[in-house]
Scaffold this motif. Structure first.
Motif, short mmCIF file in Angstrom:
data_model
loop_
_atom_site.label_atom_id
_atom_site.label_comp_id
_atom_site.label_asym_id
_atom_site.label_seq_id
_atom_site.Cartn_x
_atom_site.Cartn_y
_atom_site.Cartn_z
N UNK A 178 0.86 -1.18 0.00
CA UNK A 178 0.00 0.00 0.00
C UNK A 178 0.90 1.23 0.00
N UNK A 179 0.94 1.92 -1.13
CA UNK A 179 1.84 3.06 -1.30
C UNK A 179 1.01 4.34 -1.18
N UNK A 180 1.15 5.03 -0.06
CA UNK A 180 0.43 6.27 0.18
C UNK A 180 1.33 7.44 -0.19
N UNK A 181 0.93 8.20 -1.19
CA UNK A 181 1.73 9.35 -1.64
C UNK A 181 1.09 10.61 -1.09
N UNK A 182 1.72 11.18 -0.08
CA UNK A 182 1.23 12.40 0.55
C UNK A 182 1.61 13.59 -0.33
N UNK A 183 0.60 14.22 -0.91
CA UNK A 183 0.83 15.31 -1.85
C UNK A 183 0.88 16.66 -1.12
N UNK A 184 1.71 16.72 -0.07
CA UNK A 184 1.88 17.97 0.66
C UNK A 184 0.71 18.32 1.56
N UNK A 185 0.09 17.31 2.18
CA UNK A 185 -1.07 17.55 3.05
C UNK A 185 -0.72 18.45 4.22
N UNK A 186 -1.69 19.26 4.64
CA UNK A 186 -1.50 20.13 5.81
C UNK A 186 -2.43 19.74 6.95
N UNK A 187 -3.21 18.67 6.76
CA UNK A 187 -4.09 18.20 7.82
C UNK A 187 -3.47 16.99 8.51
#
Length: 371
Positions: free
Chosen positions: A36-45
């Protein structure tokens, strides 16, 4: 061959609790040999914390971070880390049946296909209702199963929708065909999906409801398409160029032209504000002329679009809105209360009401003055 059967790639940007539901649904899939590859696209939450906590519970989770660049770049980034035999591109706000990956994988291997497509429905986040989505996979338009684009050349862009989340892809097929997602704010999976349908050696349609697509989510980019009103045009043009490059455009020309006209009007009918006129003029002055519809014989273009194409070619935007508004208003009067409400809530009706507000207001004033 990799021991990983499916690589699940999830781009996430400020996904909140909907993303947490999505992630744990994937973790609890009956198919266990997954990554499971979760790519965090610059989340601020709290999305990063959700991934980190889940990773402590499940070693199959990989956390990948990038500065905010959009879902398309995030999916392409996730592919760099994928090692599975097949790949699933999921949206962070959807949720899934526990056997989704297992059933899609088993059928993909059994039929030796590059793409497996399965059924989904809509979950309305505001009303908490499940809604049918039969248009997303039209089994009655598939003459055999498995199949290739040649079996449905006149329908290849119509039998399913150009999004990636209800499809399972053979990873080596993606690599061999150098498939990637187009870096657009919206409509960024259209090029990937539709070009893959034409390039795939074999496709299988699985008639099982396995995914629930969340709509009316205030965090979704689709809610603010007015900011990216021309992305559909850029995506469709890129697809046409690719079809021409690989020498298959003329084989699927009828399907492409009818789909492009339909998709253009869908974008017009589902957008509002200043972007409405921009999309209208894009259709009138760029899209329709580029298709050279006059060259095709009668019956080539679906009768569903002939009148609307004529209207756009004949009228400017305000004139077109007037005609559409009065047509919808007449239709609403003939419908039941629920049917009339749906028409009056449509964006085309609302746009017409705004455009006509001043002329109608003056007309009512003059009528009062003459009494």
């Amino acid at each position: 061959m990799s021991d990983i059967k499916v690589s699940v790639i999830i781009p996430v940007y400020n996904g909140g609790q909907a993303f947490k539901k999505c992630l744990y649904d994937v973790m609890n899939q009956t198919l266990k040999d997954i990554e499971i590859i979760c790519v965090d696209d610059g989340s601020t939450d709290e999305s990063a914390q959700i991934i980190s906590q889940a990773a402590l519970e499940d070693s199959r989770i990989q956390y990948v971070y990038q500065n905010n660049q959009g879902a398309a770049v995030a999916r392409n980034k996730g592919m760099e880390y994928a090692t599975g035999e097949y790949v699933s591109f999921l949206d962070a706000d959807d949720f899934y049946e526990a056997e989704m990956l297992e059933k899609a994988y088993i059928n993909s291997v059994k039929h030796d296909v590059d793409i497996c497509i399965f059924r989904g429905n809509k979950y309305d986040a505001s009303s908490h209702q499940y809604l049918s989505m039969d248009y997303a996979l039209r089994f009655h338009e598939i003459p055999c199963n498995p199949f290739t684009y040649k079996d449905i050349s006149d329908n290849v862009f119509h039998f399913c929708v150009g999004w990636a989340w209800d499809k399972l892809y053979r990873r080596q097929f993606i690599i061999d065909e150098k498939l990637s997602f187009q870096n657009l704010r919206t409509s960024n999976d259209l090029f990937f999906v539709f070009s893959s349908l034409v390039k795939a050696k074999k496709i299988y349609a699985l008639n099982e409801l396995l995914i629930h697509h969340r709509v009316n989510n205030s965090l979704s980019l689709s809610v603010t398409r007015e900011k990216s009103w021309n992305c559909f045009y850029l995506a469709a043009n890129a697809l046409k160029q690719e079809l021409e490059r690989i020498g298959k455009y003329h084989e699927v020309e009828k399907s492409f032209v009818n789909w492009y006209v339909h998709f253009s009007f869908w974008n017009l009918d589902t957008i509002e504000g200043d972007a409405y006129k921009k999309v209208y003029e894009l259709i009138k002055y760029e899209i329709l002329p580029s298709l050279h519809l006059e060259q095709y014989p009668a019956g080539f273009l679906s009768t569903n679009y002939v009148k609307r194409v004529f209207d756009v070619q004949s009228y400017d935007c305000d004139e077109y809105v007037y005609e559409q508004f009065f047509k919808l208003r007449k239709k609403a009067k003939q419908k039941s209360d629920d049917g009339a409400k749906r028409i009056k809530n449509s964006k085309t009706y609302k746009v017409g009401k705004i455009v006509l507000f001043i002329p109608l207001h003056i007309k009512k004033w003059l009528k009062r003055r003459t009494k």
